[in-house]
Design an enzyme around this catalytic site. Structure first.
Site, mmCIF file in Angstrom:
data_model
loop_
_atom_site.group_PDB
_atom_site.id
_atom_site.type_symbol
_atom_site.label_atom_id
_atom_site.label_comp_id
_atom_site.label_asym_id
_atom_site.label_seq_id
_atom_site.Cartn_x
_atom_site.Cartn_y
_atom_site.Cartn_z
ATOM 1 C CB ILE A 458 9.826 -46.948 21.773
ATOM 2 C CG1 ILE A 458 9.634 -45.702 22.624
ATOM 3 C CG2 ILE A 458 10.499 -46.585 20.469
ATOM 4 C CD1 ILE A 458 8.623 -44.695 22.081
ATOM 5 N N GLY A 459 8.510 -50.089 21.378
ATOM 6 C CA GLY A 459 8.563 -51.320 20.589
ATOM 7 C C GLY A 459 9.175 -52.492 21.322
ATOM 8 C CD GLU A 632 23.967 -42.874 12.513
ATOM 9 O OE1 GLU A 632 23.186 -43.103 13.464
ATOM 10 O OE2 GLU A 632 24.552 -43.752 11.886
ATOM 11 C CG HIS A 721 19.142 -43.609 26.941
ATOM 12 N ND1 HIS A 721 18.083 -42.853 26.497
ATOM 13 C CD2 HIS A 721 19.557 -44.342 25.885
ATOM 14 C CE1 HIS A 721 17.902 -43.101 25.203
ATOM 15 N NE2 HIS A 721 18.768 -44.000 24.818
#
Ligand code: GLN
Ligand code: ZN
Length: 783
Positions: A458-459, A632, A721
């Site tokens: 993802i980076g 969000e 996570h």
């Protein structure tokens, strides 16, 4: 005759002006013999705050007592509803700390043996609360010793302390249950627990008690009958609380949206006051015209029976209030009934005080446009004196100065760059449109020559201690800019070599040079200001410093191109250019309120569009524009969501649609379930979307299949996570599930999110598993 409040704020921060509580917490977590220190620090902060607010002229001071982590978590503790798994935690509740303190921390943070409770964002803010974990058989036992002790202290000190509790409807609506039961079946029980508490607060002399019910600014429920039932039960519950409260006055507080439903639901039953947000949706020009309610049309349900605490000072953004204008609103309302002055929300969401903000020392103009917590309290006090006719000459000067500051901000070239404005005016729909996906895909497949089921990340790669130390040394002057740069180049080289060795197909540079994915860009864009000490609690002991987007945003020079060049020079495999998208750049900043958010997003988009063009010129074939925060900012009311999604999607497309067919645009999303937003993900028209999926059992796959999603997609197959290396079986299974839902030609293989918080050992081991899963699956796809 009920008492009235003239001047107050809706709520207070807890972390301390210099993050004192953070430091005391972290010390205690390392060494629990420092409990006495934690207790002392927390007590001092609460007392200091009460004194400051009183001295500043508030006649009612909200208190949450000594709150050590989060108010929702405090509420669970108060109601005796902490998760049952922490009940046996050996508690150090001595040394002046609440008896349940270690159970509270175990619920919030987990222990070596026990998982932490879920944490999620508080409404549409960037503050995270600890999600209550309930079940059908949860019993609510009032555990109020800590609150009563703290409040007793506040009252004997002589401050007009007003305890703030989270209302039953809001508490339960935000709870989750471990057994699939409906948390709201407990509504009456929670009201009963509070009804037992209120006389005990009254006994100690509390003149006011506040119940926060922000859930009443949402749609409450999509089903009209259920909504009506919940509102009726809430009304009955508050009626009982009024009876239980005796001489104590109840204040019901809403924020982040229109308070009219709260008033309509709860008026006429003896509530003494309603606190409402009169900023959200009302700031000049910020919202579409149809939501910008005129003063005269505010709060149609308010008949003047109860006092209104008018939140005219913005509690969650940092702009100076135009006092003259706020006073007009207050006067219009005061003609209809009793009015006091307050903030639109708790000051939890803004930094403590401008006085300590050193980054503004050389920018008095920008400073004059701002108001942090302490300055907002002063604004409330001035407005209240003006409203009650007790103003001084200084107050009148303050009105004039504030007006000039607000007008100055609007007229300043720093907020209105005419070159940029000519450019935004010329933007057309064509600028937001690429050629059809099928056509692009053909060209990109040829250009990139990737295997089926390409693997990527993802980076970010681990932000090691060495990387963070290098950045600290640069700040302290112990490393020169050149030395720091070289250290980062070495890191990028290492990250590329490791990815090559692991056999990943599309590489990243690893983002070692980025302190934060928003701040990094804000430091390089004009129109943004980064702060030194303007900390805001994000959760627990974690604080963030959101940059201030005050003016027209432009890009003086390329921001990431050099890092892309460096990374690509170490490999023949494609390296992704890596940018943060316009919506996320807004979501994690304090954003100007003098124009619609969509207009600001388009300015950021144009800066990104230029960056993307430069990346392409530098040889980037793939560019990823992250939008983790797109969910969000989604408005709390369904009726306002389409307008938001239109500008959010429009800005992303403006940023990314300038490239030719051969350039592959990726995006990434996480932090929430995207099932309902899958249409929006499609509208972004990114060639490839990587999306968090493994934590919720790949549920997003059904949404992808049902919606006939045709673009490239990488549902995360490794839950980054969790610090655990996934078993080969687990990743194989997830990938096979993905293959059943989505045609192989569309599918990418990647983790759920960036790896900056992980260590190298687990990262390497997990990527090996991921690459092996892709290789196995490829064999079956090719067969
Ligand atoms: N590219 C970012 C990273 O990998 C994305 C972070 C995020 O999704 N929050 O760290
Ligand atoms: Zn992510």
């Amino acid at each position: 005759m009920t008492a009235q409040i003239n001047a107050t704020v809706a709520g207070v921060p807890r972390i301390g002006p210099k993050r004192e509580l953070k430091k005391a917490l972290e010390t205690y977590w390392k060494d629990d013999s420092t409990g006495r220190n934690l207790a002392t620090v927390a007590t001092q902060l609460v007392n200091q705050q009460a004194d400051n607010l009183t001295e500043a002229g508030l006649d009612s001071v909200p208190t949450i007592g000594r709150s050590f982590y989060d108010s929702m978590l405090d509420t669970s503790a108060l109601l005796g509803a902490l998760p049952t798994r922490v009940a046996d935690i050996d508690d150090h509740g001595n040394d002046g700390l609440p008896a349940f303190i270690d159970r509270l921390f175990a619920a919030a943070r987990g222990t070596a043996e026990l998982p932490a409770s879920a944490m999620t964002k508080w409404f549409d803010t960037n503050y995270h609360y600890i999600v209550p974990e309930l079940a059908a058989d949860t019993e609510f036992r009032l555990d109020d010793a800590a609150l009563l002790a703290d409040l007793g202290d506040q009252l004997t000190r002589g401050t007009a302390a007003r305890p703030v509790l989270i209302g039953p409807l809001t508490y339960l609506s935000l709870a989750r249950t471990t057994d699939g039961s409906d948390a709201l079946t407990h509504l009456e029980e929670v009201f009963e627990a509070y009804a037992r508490l209120l006389p005990r607060l009254a006994e100690r002399g509390a003149a006011w008690v506040q119940f926060d019910e922000p859930y009443l600014v949402t749609d409450v429920d999509r089903d009209d009958a259920r909504k009506a039932d919940l509102l009726a039960r809430t009304r009955a519950g508050y009626e009982a609380l009024v009876a239980a409260a005796g001489d104590t006055n109840l204040l019901v507080q809403t924020y982040f949206g229109d308070g009219d439903l709260a008033i309509g639901t709860l008026s006429g039953i003896g509530i003494a006051a309603f606190g409402v947000d009169l900023v959200t949706g009302r700031t000049d020009e910020r919202q579409a015209d149809d939501t910008n309610v005129a003063d005269a049309d505010l709060l149609p349900s308010w008949t003047g029976t109860e006092q209104l605490l008018a939140g005219v000072v913005d509690g969650r953004n940092i702009w100076r209030t135009d006092l003259a204008r706020a006073l007009e609103t207050l006067k219009t309302l005061a003609a209809r009934g009793p009015v006091g002055v307050s903030t639109s929300s708790s000051l939890l969401h803004v930094p403590y005080s401008l006085a300590q903000e050193t980054s503004l020392d050389n920018d008095p103009q920008l400073r004059s446009w701002l108001a942090f917590g302490a300055e907002k309290v002063a604004e409330v006090a001035v407005l209240s004196r003006l409203l009650t006719g007790t103003e001084t000459e200084d107050d009148e000067t303050a009105v004039a100065v504030a007006h000039d500051a607000v007008a100055g901000r609007r007229a300043s070239e720093r907020t209105r760059n005419s070159v940029l404005r000519t450019r935004t005016d010329a933007v057309t729909d064509a600028d937001r449109r690429r050629n059809p996906f099928d056509q692009r895909r053909e060209v990109q497949e040829q250009e990139l020559g990737l295997p089926p089921l390409p693997t990527t990340t993802i980076g970010s790669f681990p932000q090691t201690t060495e990387i963070r130390q290098a950045r600290a040394k640069l700040r302290k002057g112990e490393l020169t800019a050149g030395q720091y740069h070289q250290a980062m180049v070495d890191e990028v080289k290492d990250v590329i070599e490791r990815q090559e060795a692991l056999g990943l197909d599309v590489l990243v540079h690893g983002e070692p040079e980025r302190n934060d994915m928003v701040q990094y860009f804000s430091e390089q864009l004009d129109g943004y200001h980064s702060t030194d000490l303007a900390w805001v609690q994000s959760y627990g002991s974690r604080c963030v410093r959101p940059p201030i987007l005050f003016g027209d945003v432009t890009r003086p020079e390329p921001m990431t191109v050099e890092w892309f060049r460096v990374a690509q020079s170490f490999t023949d495999k494609p390296v992704k250019g890596m940018l943060t998208g316009p919506v996320t750049m807004l979501a994690w900043s304090f954003v100007r309120d003098d124009q619609p958010l969509g207009a600001t997003a388009d300015q950021v988009a144009l800066a990104l569009r230029d960056e993307i063009s430069d990346l392409v010129d530098a040889g980037a074939k793939i560019i990823q524009v992250d939008e983790p925060a797109i969910r969000e900012l989604l408005p709390l009311r369904a009726s306002q969501q389409p307008a938001y999604l239109a500008w959010a999607v429009g800005a992303f497309r403006l940023a990314t649609a300038g490239v030719d067919d051969a350039t592959q645009i990726h995006t990434h999303m996480c932090y929430s379930e995207f099932n309902e937003l899958i249409g929006t993900v499609g509208d972004l028209d990114a060639d490839v979307t990587s999306i968090e999926a493994s934590r919720n059992g790949m549920r997003v796959l059904h949404a992808l299949r049902d919606s006939g999603f045709e673009l490239g997609v990488g549902p995360g197959v490794w839950d980054i996570h969790s610090p655990r290396v996934p078993e080969q079986d687990e990743v194989d299974t997830l990938l096979n599930e993905a293959l059943e839902a989505v045609p192989a030609r569309q599918l990418w293989v990647n983790p759920d999110c960036g790896l900056k918080t992980r260590g190298w050992d687990e990262t390497t081991a997990s990527i090996k598993v991921l690459v092996a899963a892709a290789e196995k699956a490829r064999a079956s796809v090719n067969a």
